[in-house]
Design a protein around this motif. Structure first.
Motif, PDB file in Angstrom:
ATOM      1  N   ASP A  37       6.801   2.436  -6.149  1.00 29.60           N
ATOM      2  CA  ASP A  37       6.554   1.968  -4.782  1.00 29.60           C
ATOM      3  C   ASP A  37       5.093   2.066  -4.363  1.00 29.60           C
ATOM      4  O   ASP A  37       4.762   1.813  -3.206  1.00 29.60           O
ATOM      5  CB  ASP A  37       7.410   2.763  -3.788  1.00 29.60           C
ATOM      6  N   VAL A  38       4.215   2.450  -5.291  1.00 29.23           N
ATOM      7  CA  VAL A  38       2.792   2.584  -4.980  1.00 29.23           C
ATOM      8  C   VAL A  38       2.005   1.545  -5.773  1.00 29.23           C
ATOM      9  O   VAL A  38       2.144   1.440  -6.992  1.00 29.23           O
ATOM     10  CB  VAL A  38       2.284   4.006  -5.320  1.00 29.23           C
ATOM     11  N   LEU A  39       1.185   0.786  -5.055  1.00 34.79           N
ATOM     12  CA  LEU A  39       0.328  -0.216  -5.686  1.00 34.79           C
ATOM     13  C   LEU A  39      -1.117   0.249  -5.613  1.00 34.79           C
ATOM     14  O   LEU A  39      -1.556   0.763  -4.590  1.00 34.79           O
ATOM     15  CB  LEU A  39       0.437  -1.561  -4.970  1.00 34.79           C
ATOM     16  N   VAL A  40      -1.836   0.058  -6.705  1.00 36.09           N
ATOM     17  CA  VAL A  40      -3.274   0.311  -6.737  1.00 36.09           C
ATOM     18  C   VAL A  40      -3.939  -1.011  -7.088  1.00 36.09           C
ATOM     19  O   VAL A  40      -3.662  -1.597  -8.138  1.00 36.09           O
ATOM     20  CB  VAL A  40      -3.644   1.398  -7.769  1.00 36.09           C
ATOM     21  N   ASN A  41      -4.754  -1.508  -6.185  1.00 33.86           N
ATOM     22  CA  ASN A  41      -5.415  -2.799  -6.356  1.00 33.86           C
ATOM     23  C   ASN A  41      -4.406  -3.904  -6.674  1.00 33.86           C
ATOM     24  O   ASN A  41      -4.637  -4.760  -7.522  1.00 33.86           O
ATOM     25  CB  ASN A  41      -6.502  -2.714  -7.434  1.00 33.86           C
ATOM     26  N   GLY A  42      -3.260  -3.845  -5.995  1.00 35.06           N
ATOM     27  CA  GLY A  42      -2.248  -4.891  -6.121  1.00 35.06           C
ATOM     28  C   GLY A  42      -1.294  -4.759  -7.290  1.00 35.06           C
ATOM     29  O   GLY A  42      -0.418  -5.597  -7.476  1.00 35.06           O
ATOM     30  N   GLU A  43      -1.432  -3.698  -8.090  1.00 33.39           N
ATOM     31  CA  GLU A  43      -0.564  -3.512  -9.249  1.00 33.39           C
ATOM     32  C   GLU A  43       0.158  -2.165  -9.167  1.00 33.39           C
ATOM     33  O   GLU A  43      -0.436  -1.163  -8.769  1.00 33.39           O
ATOM     34  CB  GLU A  43      -1.378  -3.564 -10.543  1.00 33.39           C
ATOM     35  N   VAL A  44       1.416  -2.146  -9.582  1.00 30.50           N
ATOM     36  CA  VAL A  44       2.191  -0.906  -9.601  1.00 30.50           C
ATOM     37  C   VAL A  44       1.531   0.084 -10.547  1.00 30.50           C
ATOM     38  O   VAL A  44       1.122  -0.274 -11.652  1.00 30.50           O
ATOM     39  CB  VAL A  44       3.644  -1.168 -10.053  1.00 30.50           C
ATOM     40  N   ASP A  45       1.404   1.327 -10.104  1.00 31.69           N
ATOM     41  CA  ASP A  45       0.875   2.381 -10.969  1.00 31.69           C
ATOM     42  C   ASP A  45       1.761   3.605 -10.810  1.00 31.69           C
ATOM     43  O   ASP A  45       2.000   4.061  -9.694  1.00 31.69           O
ATOM     44  CB  ASP A  45      -0.564   2.727 -10.601  1.00 31.69           C
ATOM     45  N   THR A  46       2.268   4.132 -11.912  1.00 29.88           N
ATOM     46  CA  THR A  46       3.206   5.252 -11.869  1.00 29.88           C
ATOM     47  C   THR A  46       2.554   6.556 -12.332  1.00 29.88           C
ATOM     48  O   THR A  46       3.251   7.499 -12.689  1.00 29.88           O
ATOM     49  CB  THR A  46       4.447   4.954 -12.732  1.00 29.88           C
ATOM     50  N   ARG A  47       1.224   6.604 -12.310  1.00 26.64           N
ATOM     51  CA  ARG A  47       0.512   7.810 -12.749  1.00 26.64           C
ATOM     52  C   ARG A  47      -0.061   8.545 -11.537  1.00 26.64           C
ATOM     53  O   ARG A  47      -0.982   8.061 -10.904  1.00 26.64           O
ATOM     54  CB  ARG A  47      -0.628   7.440 -13.695  1.00 26.64           C
ATOM     55  N   ARG A  48       0.474   9.732 -11.243  1.00 22.84           N
ATOM     56  CA  ARG A  48      -0.051  10.524 -10.124  1.00 22.84           C
ATOM     57  C   ARG A  48      -1.505  10.890 -10.343  1.00 22.84           C
ATOM     58  O   ARG A  48      -2.275  11.020  -9.399  1.00 22.84           O
ATOM     59  CB  ARG A  48       0.738  11.821  -9.950  1.00 22.84           C
ATOM     60  N   GLY A  49      -1.893  11.068 -11.601  1.00 26.86           N
ATOM     61  CA  GLY A  49      -3.249  11.474 -11.932  1.00 26.86           C
ATOM     62  C   GLY A  49      -4.236  10.326 -12.045  1.00 26.86           C
ATOM     63  O   GLY A  49      -5.384  10.541 -12.418  1.00 26.86           O
ATOM     64  N   ARG A  50      -3.797   9.117 -11.738  1.00 30.64           N
ATOM     65  CA  ARG A  50      -4.684   7.944 -11.804  1.00 30.64           C
ATOM     66  C   ARG A  50      -5.961   8.223 -11.017  1.00 30.64           C
ATOM     67  O   ARG A  50      -5.914   8.678  -9.887  1.00 30.64           O
ATOM     68  CB  ARG A  50      -3.952   6.733 -11.223  1.00 30.64           C
ATOM     69  N   GLN A  51      -7.099   7.962 -11.625  1.00 28.47           N
ATOM     70  CA  GLN A  51      -8.371   8.167 -10.947  1.00 28.47           C
ATOM     71  C   GLN A  51      -8.690   6.971 -10.059  1.00 28.47           C
ATOM     72  O   GLN A  51      -8.640   5.830 -10.506  1.00 28.47           O
ATOM     73  CB  GLN A  51      -9.497   8.367 -11.960  1.00 28.47           C
ATOM     74  N   LEU A  52      -9.003   7.256  -8.804  1.00 28.52           N
ATOM     75  CA  LEU A  52      -9.410   6.226  -7.861  1.00 28.52           C
ATOM     76  C   LEU A  52     -10.894   6.372  -7.588  1.00 28.52           C
ATOM     77  O   LEU A  52     -11.410   7.490  -7.517  1.00 28.52           O
ATOM     78  CB  LEU A  52      -8.637   6.362  -6.553  1.00 28.52           C
ATOM     79  N   HIS A  53     -11.552   5.249  -7.412  1.00 28.19           N
ATOM     80  CA  HIS A  53     -12.985   5.219  -7.159  1.00 28.19           C
ATOM     81  C   HIS A  53     -13.243   4.395  -5.901  1.00 28.19           C
ATOM     82  O   HIS A  53     -12.378   3.616  -5.475  1.00 28.19           O
ATOM     83  CB  HIS A  53     -13.711   4.623  -8.364  1.00 28.19           C
ATOM     84  N   PRO A  54     -14.430   4.537  -5.302  1.00 28.29           N
ATOM     85  CA  PRO A  54     -14.738   3.755  -4.104  1.00 28.29           C
ATOM     86  C   PRO A  54     -14.437   2.270  -4.290  1.00 28.29           C
ATOM     87  O   PRO A  54     -14.753   1.681  -5.324  1.00 28.29           O
ATOM     88  CB  PRO A  54     -16.238   4.013  -3.900  1.00 28.29           C
ATOM     89  N   GLY A  55     -13.754   1.699  -3.295  1.00 31.88           N
ATOM     90  CA  GLY A  55     -13.367   0.289  -3.331  1.00 31.88           C
ATOM     91  C   GLY A  55     -11.925   0.061  -3.746  1.00 31.88           C
ATOM     92  O   GLY A  55     -11.366  -1.005  -3.495  1.00 31.88           O
ATOM     93  N   ASP A  56     -11.294   1.051  -4.392  1.00 32.77           N
ATOM     94  CA  ASP A  56      -9.891   0.905  -4.784  1.00 32.77           C
ATOM     95  C   ASP A  56      -9.009   0.883  -3.542  1.00 32.77           C
ATOM     96  O   ASP A  56      -9.242   1.620  -2.578  1.00 32.77           O
ATOM     97  CB  ASP A  56      -9.448   2.052  -5.694  1.00 32.77           C
ATOM     98  N   VAL A  57      -7.976   0.026  -3.581  1.00 40.60           N
ATOM     99  CA  VAL A  57      -7.042  -0.120  -2.467  1.00 40.60           C
ATOM    100  C   VAL A  57      -5.667   0.370  -2.908  1.00 40.60           C
ATOM    101  O   VAL A  57      -5.161  -0.031  -3.957  1.00 40.60           O
ATOM    102  CB  VAL A  57      -6.951  -1.584  -1.995  1.00 40.60           C
TER     103      VAL A  57
END
Length: 69
Positions: A37-57
């Motif tokens: 149920d979580v999208l990162v930059n419009g794509e499903v991502d199932t990794r809690r540890g996913r690294q986000l950087h400035p500009g990521d939505v």
């Protein structure tokens, strides 16, 4: 969508969900991420540890927040 400032150049997805007030608890975040149920930059991502950087939505159940540039 609102911009959420972070300390440093990176934050983990699970941490960002809480910081951005997209979820109430870490447990809720874990469940939402695992169920797709979580999208990162419009794509499903199932990794809690996913690294986000400035500009990521990040989007959760129709609510969106961006890592502030």
């Amino acid at each position: 969508m609102r911009d959420v400032s972070i300390d440093g150049q990176m934050i983990r997805l699970g941490q960002f969900l809480k910081l951005a007030d997209l979820i109430d608890t870490g447990g809720e975040g874990k469940i939402l991420i695992a169920s797709g149920d979580v999208l990162v930059n419009g794509e499903v991502d199932t990794r809690r540890g996913r690294q986000l950087h400035p500009g990521d939505v990040v989007e959760v159940l129709g609510r969106r927040a961006r890592v502030a540039p």
